[in-house]
Design a protein around this motif. Sequence first.
Motif, mmCIF file in Angstrom:
data_model
loop_
_atom_site.group_PDB
_atom_site.id
_atom_site.type_symbol
_atom_site.label_atom_id
_atom_site.label_comp_id
_atom_site.label_asym_id
_atom_site.label_seq_id
_atom_site.Cartn_x
_atom_site.Cartn_y
_atom_site.Cartn_z
ATOM 1 N N ALA A 559 0.846 -1.204 0.000
ATOM 2 C CA ALA A 559 0.000 0.000 0.000
ATOM 3 C C ALA A 559 0.876 1.247 0.000
ATOM 4 N N LYS A 560 1.963 1.202 0.763
ATOM 5 C CA LYS A 560 2.883 2.344 0.824
ATOM 6 C C LYS A 560 3.526 2.584 -0.548
ATOM 7 N N GLN A 561 3.955 1.478 -1.145
ATOM 8 C CA GLN A 561 4.563 1.565 -2.483
ATOM 9 C C GLN A 561 3.569 2.148 -3.499
ATOM 10 N N TYR A 562 2.329 1.700 -3.393
ATOM 11 C CA TYR A 562 1.284 2.171 -4.316
ATOM 12 C C TYR A 562 1.105 3.682 -4.162
ATOM 13 N N GLU A 563 1.009 4.121 -2.904
ATOM 14 C CA GLU A 563 0.764 5.547 -2.665
ATOM 15 C C GLU A 563 1.909 6.426 -3.146
ATOM 16 N N GLN A 564 3.125 5.924 -3.029
ATOM 17 C CA GLN A 564 4.272 6.684 -3.557
ATOM 18 C C GLN A 564 4.141 6.876 -5.061
ATOM 19 N N ARG A 565 3.709 5.823 -5.734
ATOM 20 C CA ARG A 565 3.557 5.906 -7.186
ATOM 21 C C ARG A 565 2.415 6.841 -7.555
ATOM 22 N N GLY A 566 1.364 6.822 -6.761
ATOM 23 C CA GLY A 566 0.259 7.758 -6.973
ATOM 24 C C GLY A 566 0.714 9.196 -6.770
ATOM 25 N N GLN A 567 1.540 9.417 -5.759
ATOM 26 C CA GLN A 567 2.033 10.773 -5.479
ATOM 27 C C GLN A 567 2.809 11.322 -6.672
ATOM 28 N N CYS A 568 3.498 10.436 -7.388
ATOM 29 C CA CYS A 568 4.229 10.858 -8.591
ATOM 30 C C CYS A 568 3.252 11.471 -9.594
ATOM 31 N N LEU A 569 2.073 10.839 -9.765
ATOM 32 C CA LEU A 569 1.055 11.386 -10.673
ATOM 33 C C LEU A 569 0.474 12.698 -10.132
ATOM 34 N N VAL A 570 0.270 12.754 -8.808
ATOM 35 C CA VAL A 570 -0.251 13.999 -8.217
ATOM 36 C C VAL A 570 0.692 15.156 -8.551
ATOM 37 N N ASP A 571 1.977 14.923 -8.385
ATOM 38 C CA ASP A 571 2.957 15.986 -8.643
ATOM 39 C C ASP A 571 3.016 16.339 -10.125
ATOM 40 N N GLU A 572 2.984 15.310 -10.962
ATOM 41 C CA GLU A 572 3.053 15.559 -12.401
ATOM 42 C C GLU A 572 1.892 16.462 -12.852
ATOM 43 N N TYR A 573 0.667 16.068 -12.513
ATOM 44 C CA TYR A 573 -0.496 16.804 -13.020
ATOM 45 C C TYR A 573 -0.679 18.145 -12.311
ATOM 46 N N SER A 574 -0.229 18.226 -11.053
ATOM 47 C CA SER A 574 -0.342 19.512 -10.340
ATOM 48 C C SER A 574 0.529 20.582 -10.985
ATOM 49 N N SER A 575 1.522 20.156 -11.751
ATOM 50 C CA SER A 575 2.413 21.144 -12.365
ATOM 51 C C SER A 575 1.816 21.724 -13.644
ATOM 52 N N PHE A 576 0.697 21.174 -14.120
ATOM 53 C CA PHE A 576 0.086 21.668 -15.365
ATOM 54 C C PHE A 576 -0.804 22.886 -15.097
ATOM 55 N N THR A 577 -0.696 23.880 -15.980
ATOM 56 C CA THR A 577 -1.622 25.017 -15.924
ATOM 57 C C THR A 577 -2.733 24.771 -16.932
ATOM 58 N N ALA A 578 -3.985 24.893 -16.487
ATOM 59 C CA ALA A 578 -5.106 24.565 -17.374
ATOM 60 C C ALA A 578 -5.609 25.785 -18.127
ATOM 61 N N VAL A 579 -5.889 26.847 -17.419
ATOM 62 C CA VAL A 579 -6.398 28.056 -18.057
ATOM 63 C C VAL A 579 -6.083 29.232 -17.141
ATOM 64 N N ASP A 580 -5.676 30.352 -17.746
ATOM 65 C CA ASP A 580 -5.310 31.560 -16.978
ATOM 66 C C ASP A 580 -4.431 31.213 -15.788
ATOM 67 N N ASP A 581 -4.984 31.516 -14.625
ATOM 68 C CA ASP A 581 -4.255 31.371 -13.376
ATOM 69 C C ASP A 581 -4.538 30.027 -12.708
ATOM 70 N N VAL A 582 -5.304 29.159 -13.387
ATOM 71 C CA VAL A 582 -5.784 27.966 -12.689
ATOM 72 C C VAL A 582 -4.907 26.755 -12.988
ATOM 73 N N LYS A 583 -4.322 26.189 -11.927
ATOM 74 C CA LYS A 583 -3.528 24.957 -12.067
ATOM 75 C C LYS A 583 -4.421 23.747 -11.855
ATOM 76 N N LEU A 584 -4.003 22.618 -12.381
ATOM 77 C CA LEU A 584 -4.763 21.392 -12.143
ATOM 78 C C LEU A 584 -4.660 20.980 -10.679
ATOM 79 N N ASN A 585 -5.702 20.339 -10.189
ATOM 80 C CA ASN A 585 -5.704 19.792 -8.840
ATOM 81 C C ASN A 585 -5.317 18.311 -8.949
ATOM 82 N N GLY A 586 -4.030 18.050 -8.699
ATOM 83 C CA GLY A 586 -3.496 16.700 -8.904
ATOM 84 C C GLY A 586 -4.124 15.653 -8.003
ATOM 85 N N LYS A 587 -4.598 16.085 -6.847
ATOM 86 C CA LYS A 587 -5.230 15.132 -5.925
ATOM 87 C C LYS A 587 -6.643 14.792 -6.376
ATOM 88 N N LEU A 588 -7.406 15.828 -6.754
ATOM 89 C CA LEU A 588 -8.777 15.611 -7.223
ATOM 90 C C LEU A 588 -8.796 14.716 -8.460
#
Length: 695
Positions: A559-588
């Motif tokens: 489970a710990k290993q899984y969550e670490q891998r999920g966190q990688c996706l959270v960080d990746e997508y959180s770095s994307f800007t979607a429109v204007d000032d709005v960044k993606l919510n990597g957790k959502l």
Amino acid sequence: MGHWRWKTSGVWGLMAAAVLAGLAQAQSGTVQTATRPLPPVYVPTPGFDAKDMDPSVDPCTDFYKFACGKYAANHPIPADAPMMDPFYEVFNINNQSLAKILKDVAAKTTGRTPEEQKIGDYYNACMDVDTIEKRGLAPIASYLAAIDGVHDKAQLAKVIGTLQRVNVDVFFGYGEQQDFKDATKQIASISQGGLGLPEKDYYLRTGEKDRTLLQQYDAHIAKMLTLAGTPADKAAQQASKVVALETALAKGSMSITDMRDPEKTYHLKPVAEFEHTLSGFEFGAFEREVHSPQVTELNDATPQFWPVLTQVLATTDLDTLQAYMRYHLLTAVASRLPKAFDEENFDFNARKLYGTQQPRSRDRRCSVWVDSAMGEALGKLWVEQYFSAESKAKMLQMVGDIEAAMERDIDTRDWMSAETKQQAKQKLHLVANKIGYPDKWRDYSTLEVRPEDAAGNLLRANEFENDRQLNKIGKPVDRGEWLMSPPTVNAYYDPSMNDINFPAGILQPAFYDKNASDAVNYGHIGSIIGHELTHGFDDEGRKFDGKGNLSDWWTAEDAKQYEQRGQCLVDEYSSFTAVDDVKLNGKLTLGENTADNGGLTLAFMAYMQRARMQHVDLTARQDGYTPAQHFFRGFAQNYCETAHPELVRTEVLSDPHSPDDLRVRGVLQNQPDFAAAFGCKKGSPMVPANSCRVW
Ligand SMILES: [Zn+2]
């Protein structure tokens, strides 16, 4: 269960789905025009459309632009939509065929079957805007009177039940669900709710655009109340108080990110215990009026909400509570009321919120609404003409290939223990595959439809659906039930059922094209099949076992290993800007992003296996591209999109899916097979140094 669906807010999927949200109603919202222009004629697009790609773009720099660069120019946003994408294209095609079927049925005067009478009269009443205009608010008079008749807060529970029975979900939500911890049981469920805007943060954000929208919402409520007869100055005062009331409910609501978590939304308790947290509310009276069986226990999805609601009900004056209920009633039926209501509803809920400029033609909207009301009666006629046995067989083959790919993929997860692998495979083997349409059609015989009562028909259909849902409480689970009608352009995974569901509506070109190659079809619909299957193993889905029970089958280390891998996706997508000032919510968006990534991996593995079995020459080029390249272009073209910024903004703030261009980028960045297929070097924009992999 909406949040487990595949493209929930892809507006068009929802439009045709059985449970319509305000957005969907407004999207298909009604404005009757005197001239009634003819609707456009839509033709299917092929599995892969070379015209939409821009081959001058380097695929290793921006693959979305490479595959979809000319889409916007070829597919301008129609005035009656907030966006254009392949989902909306297929929606238009299906909607057009439904309208044709309905016109034929509605024209019949003799020899109608009982179901033809119902869908034909529902459609005719909906089209009869002169009668709608003439009858004014008469069809909802008894509901307005019930609201006006409240003289004491002790009577609120009863009127809330009356309204919720017809799907006017004021103050909170009440319904049925499978017990998360015992999927063989169907139980009552109660949850936060009562907001008119898409989710809580719309009331709480303080940016300029957010404040403007909230002011527009305030003005819109005032306008609706004025149209229903309240003097304008009084309506304006009431509207501001209604916004304050909803803001208080919003403050007490759980975030949409937390609402995705089954552990945070599961609190099975005796009704008596629940009643203590919502004091002054006579639950028994509500229960009777909403036509629920009498229950002794329920799932309290959002315990922190009830003290807030108690406070709101105690401190808000009766006049405001009534205005709030009146507004929500008017909104729920606006599309079947006279033009002025319809236009005002459209103006806020479609134009201001999503950027749609004008409503669809009346016949197309009425077709959507018949589908919402009696989706399986209409869908039965539709699948006879538009879904072949051949398509069903091909789909079953692809699903089988993709499930086999997942089995092989589980074996190669080197961070996972043998024990957890075994459990994962057990769950995989129990996934039920539902393709096209139900084996047993729903029985609408007790639903009354009248030829001259559009609003009444809507209310009776809502009542029928409410009663059907609540009637499940305490009964055995029907595993053959579908949450979407057959023509719906969408798909879903249901963790309590542990099943994947693909309505015939999405098994159409371009997603599945019988004239396209396997490479294109596995990239298109195959990646969507893989997406749904992966939902069973995403951050939420993995918490349920193969029988649909919330139970932890992971070792602590896995489970710990899984969550670490999920966190990688959270960080990746959180770095994307979607429109204007709005960044993606990597957790959502984590669950959807996990499903997108796993889905493409599985579809590619499945395609390669099939290609090997059929001795496909993987080096041969067709139109200049190898089969692997065809696969990835097909995948990307699922998500070609052009959208108004209002829609993108609203989606990013309230939708668990990433915007389409970022779905493509986010997934391909993690795909070594993609980089290999196009010869992209590490360090090029599509192949960053860090990549993520959950499945
Ligand atoms: Zn999904």
